[in-house]
Design an enzyme around this catalytic site. Structure first.
Site, PDB file in Angstrom:
ATOM      1  N   ASP A   1      -8.131 -11.599   8.950  1.00 59.96           N
ATOM      2  CA  ASP A   1      -7.526 -10.570   8.906  1.00 59.96           C
ATOM      3  C   ASP A   1      -8.436  -9.511   9.291  1.00 59.96           C
ATOM      4  OD1 ASP A   1      -5.271  -8.956   8.181  1.00 59.96           O
ATOM      5  OD2 ASP A   1      -6.473  -8.124   6.424  1.00 59.96           O
TER       6      ASP A   1
ATOM      7  N   ARG B   1       2.012 -12.433  -2.040  1.00 62.66           N
ATOM      8  CA  ARG B   1       0.913 -12.639  -1.555  1.00 62.66           C
ATOM      9  C   ARG B   1       0.325 -13.591  -2.437  1.00 62.66           C
ATOM     10  NH1 ARG B   1      -0.711 -10.188   3.386  1.00 62.66           N
ATOM     11  NH2 ARG B   1       0.426  -8.356   3.848  1.00 62.66           N
TER      12      ARG B   1
ATOM     13  N   HIS C   1      -8.182  -5.430  13.446  1.00 63.96           N
ATOM     14  CA  HIS C   1      -7.602  -5.849  12.454  1.00 63.96           C
ATOM     15  C   HIS C   1      -6.852  -7.140  13.012  1.00 63.96           C
ATOM     16  CE1 HIS C   1      -3.334  -5.856  10.164  1.00 63.96           C
ATOM     17  NE2 HIS C   1      -4.168  -6.455   9.666  1.00 63.96           N
TER      18      HIS C   1
ATOM     19  N   SER D   1       2.039  -7.553  10.067  1.00 63.49           N
ATOM     20  CA  SER D   1       2.441  -8.294   8.991  1.00 63.49           C
ATOM     21  C   SER D   1       3.797  -8.961   9.514  1.00 63.49           C
ATOM     22  CB  SER D   1       2.821  -7.531   7.796  1.00 63.49           C
ATOM     23  OG  SER D   1       3.275  -8.363   6.839  1.00 63.49           O
TER      24      SER D   1
ATOM     25  N   LYS E   1      -7.944  -3.034   1.982  1.00 62.12           N
ATOM     26  CA  LYS E   1      -7.763  -2.054   3.026  1.00 62.12           C
ATOM     27  C   LYS E   1      -8.472  -0.915   3.087  1.00 62.12           C
ATOM     28  CE  LYS E   1      -4.757  -5.188   5.232  1.00 62.12           C
ATOM     29  NZ  LYS E   1      -5.340  -5.541   6.349  1.00 62.12           N
TER      30      LYS E   1
ATOM     31  N   ARG F   1       0.779  -1.141  -0.059  1.00 67.84           N
ATOM     32  CA  ARG F   1      -0.133  -0.052  -0.164  1.00 67.84           C
ATOM     33  C   ARG F   1       0.944   1.266  -0.076  1.00 67.84           C
ATOM     34  NH1 ARG F   1      -2.283   1.353   4.079  1.00 67.84           N
ATOM     35  NH2 ARG F   1      -1.012   0.432   5.407  1.00 67.84           N
TER      36      ARG F   1
ATOM     37  N   LYS G   1      -0.189 -13.857  12.213  1.00 66.95           N
ATOM     38  CA  LYS G   1      -1.715 -13.698  12.143  1.00 66.95           C
ATOM     39  C   LYS G   1      -2.479 -14.790  11.432  1.00 66.95           C
ATOM     40  CE  LYS G   1      -3.091  -9.857  11.219  1.00 66.95           C
ATOM     41  NZ  LYS G   1      -3.801  -9.977  10.087  1.00 66.95           N
ATOM     42  N   THR G   2      -2.082 -14.852  10.247  1.00 64.39           N
ATOM     43  CA  THR G   2      -2.813 -15.772   9.149  1.00 64.39           C
ATOM     44  C   THR G   2      -2.305 -17.085   9.503  1.00 64.39           C
ATOM     45  OG1 THR G   2      -2.934 -14.259   7.386  1.00 64.39           O
ATOM     46  CG2 THR G   2      -3.027 -16.370   6.894  1.00 64.39           C
TER      47      THR G   2
END
Length: 545
Positions: A271, A334, A234, A252, A215, A67, A256-257
């Site tokens: 997410d 990604r 988040h 990131s 996002k 981003r 988390k994932t």
């Protein structure tokens, strides 16, 4: 309403945004239709998708592989003036104010670019599984793979829901547009992601990175829901066989994932989630996972999700085979895929009960924090607001040593109201439902980056298992000096010697110095939240320096 009448209404609504629909028009194409469009041999450049050996399509986003946070703007008007958390010096906000006249100029450039395209793809989707609070989102783009990304990431309406679809929000996506008058309007560059809450619209131009679409809508959910007293976070979420729900917060690279995608627990989402009076609900219909160094052995569920209908982003190919170890384009490689690509998910709707456990993930590259610690209510709010992790050498240009990274609420770039509003809602929800809070370090032990070793996934999973089976909550705890964290003295399946980080360092004086240095970073960062009474009240929950 008939299909023809519905399409006529869709076109009329898009024309109201200044877009000429004289070219070919494609509405809510199927995955197979999108595949045919995005891999069309006549395409070239960044528009073209490449079929891979996995069946997934791989696309490239050019110089923007993440981003463009410094090019994010919100229109400042009567609606937003006193509700948005505006960027003010180094307060951590990315919400730069945009005047209404500039918005009109940006929107004109965007709509003109879309009007000149030979093809337009329109996707109508939902953000949020809760019908009472979801946003109906319309995306207009000239890029087939961008439409595919949207179809992956958001919730796909039924045929019946499409017939009556009326957008709450419209995104005009024009990656080939350039706002050349940016300097005259006080903007940073020709690239832009601009939001107008009063107009219920977003304009994105000059960047091909798919994450801007995902996002951007998350940022809007982060505006509307907290103002209603609903949690907007988040985080990832999963559910055990007994219906116990857990939330995983983290920036990131903290896991988390990976950690929420657990073969023993049903995935709710990876997410973005809301928390209302009924429980936790997913915003999305898919997952957006990092793929750098991905292997089938380490992360079998995510690896197996990379098949037909998945969309790889910026992963180098060798004879059509994705090379997940290749970071020559970016560390931020990604994959987006429909959530149904994960076998063990919560069905039929991505929702869960009130969370029993809240897990804050941090990758501490300084090797200071314990593998796990239990947080009291005030500490939970403090560590949530600080949102700490650390970047390691080599991940960014010019980075030669570990660097602390603080992002409010583990997602400062996506917050639209003041961070303490999210913290207040989280604290209230946790108190109401008796949620436990944990700080889990997925970073280094026995020394910082370059000296110690990264916590293994096996150790982290053993800790999480102990959290979920309840044994960790009833463990004996010792107190960590300076930080005041409660560290368990024993965890099933984990060597007790690593639970107290100071014991893992051969040079105890070096550990003490690094611990005190990190504690001062925490204190300094938290100063930015003491502009409210809620923030001031939490200072005592932080390190004592």
């Amino acid at each position: 309403m008939s299909q023809d009448n519905h399409l006529a209404r869709v076109k009329s609504q898009i024309a109201d945004h200044g877009v000429d629909l004289s070219g070919d028009f494609y509405y809510n194409l199927s995955f197979d239709e999108l595949f045919a469009h995005e891999t069309d041999p006549s395409l070239d450049g960044l528009e073209k998708g490449h079929e891979t050996s996995t069946g997934a399509v791989c696309v490239y986003s050019g110089k923007f592989t993440g981003r463009s946070a410094k090019d994010k703007y919100l229109v400042q008007d009567q609606t937003t003036l006193d509700t948005v958390w505006w960027k003010d010096g180094n307060n951590g906000s990315d919400n730069q104010p945009l005047q209404t006249e500039t918005w009109k100029a940006v929107k004109s450039v965007t709509s003109k670019d879309l009007s000149q395209q030979k093809k337009l793809y329109v996707m109508d989707v939902f953000c949020g599984t809760n019908p009472e609070t979801r946003l109906a989102v319309r995306v207009v783009t000239a890029v087939a793979w961008a439409a595919h990304f949207v179809k992956n990431m958001f919730i796909r309406p039924s045929d019946e829901e499409l017939q009556d679809f009326d957008p709450d929000w419209t995104i005009l996506h024009a990656p080939t547009a350039e706002f050349n008058d940016y300097a005259a309007h006080g903007m940073r560059s020709e690239v832009y992601a601009c939001f107008n809450i009063s107009d219920r619209a977003t304009c994105v131009g000059g960047t091909w990175y798919g994450g801007e679409l995902k996002k951007g809508i998350f940022s809007m959910m982060n505006y509307f829901l907290p103002l209603k007293g609903i949690g907007s976070f988040h985080c990832s979420a999963n559910e055990g066989q007994d219906g116990d729900t857990a939330l995983f917060f983290g920036l990131s690279g903290t896991g988390k994932t990976t950690l929420s995608t657990d073969p023993k627990r049903g995935l709710i989402g990876d997410d973005e989630h809301g928390w209302d009076d009924q429980g936790v609900f997913n915003y999305e219909g898919g997952c957006y996972a990092k793929t750098i160094d991905l292997t089938a052995e380490k992360e079998p569920e995510i690896y197996g999700a990379i098949r037909r209908n998945a969309l790889l982003e910026n992963v180098p190919l060798k004879d059509g085979v994705p090379d997940f170890a290749d970071n020559s384009l970016t560390e931020n490689t990604r994959v987006s895929y429909p959530i149904e690509h994960i076998d063990n998910i919560v069905r039929p709707v991505s929702r869960g009960g009130h969370p029993k456990n809240i897990i804050f993930l941090t990758c501490d590259a300084f090797g200071v924090l314990p593998p796990v610690s239990k947080l009291d209510a005030e500490q939970a709010k403090y560590y949530y607001l600080n949102g700490y992790t650390a970047k390691v050498a080599g991940t960014e240009l010019g980075l030669t040593e570990p660097t602390a990274a603080f992002s409010a609420c583990f997602g400062g770039a996506f917050l639209t109201v003041h961070p303490t509003q999210y913290g207040e809602i989280l604290g209230k929800k946790m108190a109401e439902h008796g949620s436990n809070a944990w700080l889990l370090n997925t970073g280094w032990s026995g020394g910082g980056y370059g000296v110690g070793e990264r916590m293994s996934l096996k150790i982290t999973r053993a800790i999480i298992d102990a959290i979920f089976d309840g044994s960790l909550a009833s463990a004996d705890f010792s107190d960590m000096a300076v930080f005041g964290l409660a560290m368990p003295t024993a965890v099933n399946g984990v060597e007790s010697s690593i639970l107290e980080p100071r014991n893992t360092w051969s040079d105890k004086a070096a550990y003490d110095a690094q611990r005190d240095k990190l504690a001062n970073m925490f204190v300094k960062n938290f100063d930015r939240y003491t502009d409210t009474e809620n923030g001031k009240s939490l200072v005592a929950a932080g390190p004592k320096v």
